[in-house]
Design a protein around this motif. Structure first.
Motif, PDB file in Angstrom:
ATOM      1  N   TYR A 129       0.803  -1.228   0.000  1.00 29.84           N
ATOM      2  CA  TYR A 129       0.000   0.000   0.000  1.00 29.84           C
ATOM      3  C   TYR A 129       0.837   1.280   0.000  1.00 29.84           C
ATOM      4  N   SER A 176      -8.705   2.667   0.202  1.00 31.19           N
ATOM      5  CA  SER A 176      -8.412   3.779   1.109  1.00 31.19           C
ATOM      6  C   SER A 176      -8.280   3.290   2.546  1.00 31.19           C
ATOM      7  N   ALA A 177      -9.194   2.413   2.961  1.00 33.84           N
ATOM      8  CA  ALA A 177      -9.162   1.899   4.331  1.00 33.84           C
ATOM      9  C   ALA A 177      -7.878   1.121   4.597  1.00 33.84           C
ATOM     10  N   SER A 206      -5.042   1.383   2.898  1.00 33.20           N
ATOM     11  CA  SER A 206      -3.898   2.296   2.809  1.00 33.20           C
ATOM     12  C   SER A 206      -3.672   3.002   4.133  1.00 33.20           C
ATOM     13  N   ASN A 207      -4.757   3.315   4.843  1.00 31.86           N
ATOM     14  CA  ASN A 207      -4.628   3.974   6.147  1.00 31.86           C
ATOM     15  C   ASN A 207      -3.992   3.051   7.185  1.00 31.86           C
ATOM     16  N   HIS A 244      -4.520   7.685  -5.273  1.00 32.66           N
ATOM     17  CA  HIS A 244      -5.655   6.951  -5.821  1.00 32.66           C
ATOM     18  C   HIS A 244      -6.898   7.831  -5.746  1.00 32.66           C
ATOM     19  N   ALA A 245      -7.733   7.720  -6.777  1.00 30.19           N
ATOM     20  CA  ALA A 245      -8.899   8.600  -6.877  1.00 30.19           C
ATOM     21  C   ALA A 245      -9.948   7.950  -7.770  1.00 30.19           C
ATOM     22  N   PHE A 265     -12.701   1.474  -4.277  1.00 29.13           N
ATOM     23  CA  PHE A 265     -11.949   2.662  -3.865  1.00 29.13           C
ATOM     24  C   PHE A 265     -11.948   2.815  -2.342  1.00 29.13           C
ATOM     25  N   ASN A 266     -13.107   2.673  -1.729  1.00 34.01           N
ATOM     26  CA  ASN A 266     -13.204   2.875  -0.274  1.00 34.01           C
ATOM     27  C   ASN A 266     -12.347   1.877   0.491  1.00 34.01           C
ATOM     28  N   GLN A 267     -12.306   0.630   0.048  1.00 31.54           N
ATOM     29  CA  GLN A 267     -11.535  -0.374   0.776  1.00 31.54           C
ATOM     30  C   GLN A 267     -10.038  -0.234   0.523  1.00 31.54           C
ATOM     31  N   VAL A 322     -11.121   3.330 -10.711  1.00 33.75           N
ATOM     32  CA  VAL A 322     -10.165   3.731  -9.672  1.00 33.75           C
ATOM     33  C   VAL A 322      -8.830   4.017 -10.350  1.00 33.75           C
ATOM     34  N   MET A 352      -4.937   5.116 -10.123  1.00 39.53           N
ATOM     35  CA  MET A 352      -3.863   5.038  -9.139  1.00 39.53           C
ATOM     36  C   MET A 352      -2.530   5.399  -9.777  1.00 39.53           C
TER      37      MET A 352
END
Length: 324
Positions: free
Chosen positions: A118, A203-204, A206-207, A124-125, A199-201, A145, A147
Motif C-alpha cells: 500500500y 483507502s481503508a 492504505s490507512n 488513488h482517486a 476505492f473505499n476499501q 479507480v 492510481m
C-alpha cells in the motif's frame, strides 16, 4: 518505496483470507499472526495502463504475433477513451483482492499476478468516464479507480525524473462464454457501486500502512515544536500560556520522569515498585523516596489553615463541626 511481489498462483478468497465481517464480529486471538483480512474481492476488473508501462506490472499477457491489438481496451468501456478508443493503452482482465496487507491483482489469462504494498500507491482517486461520441448517454457513463504506483527503481528521486505507473481499475460485467465480446453494448449497471466499494476499501487498507518517514523528513535537532508532558518536569521548559505543560524531547523520547520517581513505571518494571496488593516497595536501585510528607498523616497541630479546614477569621459557626 517497496517493490511488488510477483505471484504465479491466484489466492483463494475462501481459504487464504479472513472475511472482514468475521474479523469485525469478534476480538482476534492475536494481532500478529493469522490470515490477512479480505476487505474487498472482485473477480472481473479491467486493468488499464499505458503501452510504455504495462511490462512493469508483470501480469499483462504477451500479444500474439498476428494480433497485437488483443491487448487494447475492450468495449463497451473503451468507447470512453480518446485516441481511437484507447489504442495507446493496454488492458488485462484481473481478479482483485483488497487485503489488509497488500492489494493483489491476478490475471488468469497470463497466469501471473502482483502483490502491491500500500505505501507504493502514492495516489488513488475516482475517475469519471463517458462515451467520446455520446457524452450525454448515461448508459455509457462509468467510473474507475485511478492510481499512481511508485515501486523501487520505478522513478528518480526528484520531481523531474519522477515517473509513476498510472493504473486504472474498472469493474466490468462478464459476458457468457458463448456471447462474443463484440456484442457488449452497455457498461455494467453496478459499476458505480462496485468501483466505489473498491476505492473505499483501498483507502481503508492504505490507512493501515502509513508512509514510512524518510530520513530527510526527520525533525532536525533544534527544530522548535511542542510536546505535552507531565507537570513537575525538572528539565522541561515551560510552554507559555499552558500551565503545567512543558516542552518535550524533540527526538521523540519520553519526557523527564516525575520528581522522586527515579524513572518511568511501566508494565515491565511495575513489580519493582509495588507488591501484589498495590503497596509501594522500592527495591535496590529503585528509589522509594516519594517526597517530604508522602505517606504520613499530619497531626492537627501541623495544619496551618486553622481548625476544621477554616482560614483565620472565618465564622466557625457557619461550618459543620468535624467529629472524631
Amino acid at each position: 518505496m517497496l517493490p511488488p511481489t510477483v505471484i504465479r498462483t491466484c489466492p483463494s478468497a475462501d481459504t487464504d483470507f479472513q472475511p472482514l465481517s468475521e474479523y469485525q464480529a469478534q476480538t482476534p486471538d492475536t494481532f500478529f499472526d493469522g490470515k490477512p483480512v479480505l476487505y474487498y474481492h472482485d473477480e472481473n476488473v479491467k486493468a488499464w495502463v499505458s503501452a510504455d508501462q504495462h511490462e512493469r506490472l508483470y501480469f499483462f499477457s504477451k500479444p500474439s504475433e498476428d494480433d497485437s491489438a488483443s491487448l487494447n481496451p475492450s468495449p463497451p468501456e473503451s468507447y470512453a477513451l480518446e485516441n481511437n478508443y484507447g489504442k495507446h493503452l493496454r488492458e488485462e482482465k484481473v481478479e482483485a483482492f483488497v487485503a489488509s496487507n497488500k492489494l493483489i491483482l491476478f490475471s488468469h489469462k497470463s497466469g501471473t499476478g502482483i502483490e502491491i504494498p500500500y505505501p507504493a500507491i502514492t495516489l488513488h482517486a475516482i475517475k469519471n468516464f463517458r462515451h467520446v461520441e455520446k457524452p450525454d448517454d448515461d448508459s455509457f457513463k462509468f467510473i474507475g479507480v485511478y492510481m499512481q504506483l511508485e515501486f523501487s527503481g520505478s522513478g528518480g528521486d526528484d520531481d523531474e525524473t519522477f515517473d509513476p505507473i498510472e493504473l486504472t481499475l474498472v469493474p466490468y460485467k462478464a459476458l457468457p462464454k458463448e456471447q462474443p465480446s463484440a456484442e457488449a453494448s452497455i457498461v455494467d449497471p453496478l459499476n458505480n457501486e462496485r468501483t466505489t466499494a473498491l476505492f473505499n476499501q483501498i483507502s481503508a487498507c492504505s490507512n493501515l500502512h502509513p508512509d514510512p518517514q524518510d530520513e530527510e523528513d526527520e525533525v532536525d535537532e533544534g527544530d522548535d515544536f511542542d510536546r505535552i508532558v507531565f507537570e513537575g518536569s525538572a528539565e522541561g521548559e515551560a510552554i507559555e500560556g499552558l500551565p503545567g505543560a512543558f516542552r518535550g524531547d524533540i527526538n521523540g523520547g519520553l519526557p523527564p520522569p516525575m520528581p522522586g520517581s527515579s524513572g518511568w513505571i511501566t508494565a515491565d518494571n511495575v513489580n519493582q515498585y509495588f507488591d501484589e496488593d498495590g503497596n509501594w516497595i522500592g527495591q535496590d536501585g529503585v528509589s522509594g523516596e516519594l517526597g517530604d510528607g508522602a505517606g504520613r498523616v499530619r497531626g492537627r497541630d501541623e495544619v496551618e489553615d486553622g481548625a476544621n479546614g477554616l482560614e483565620d477569621g472565618e465564622d466557625v459557626d457557619s461550618k459543620r463541626p468535624r467529629t472524631e
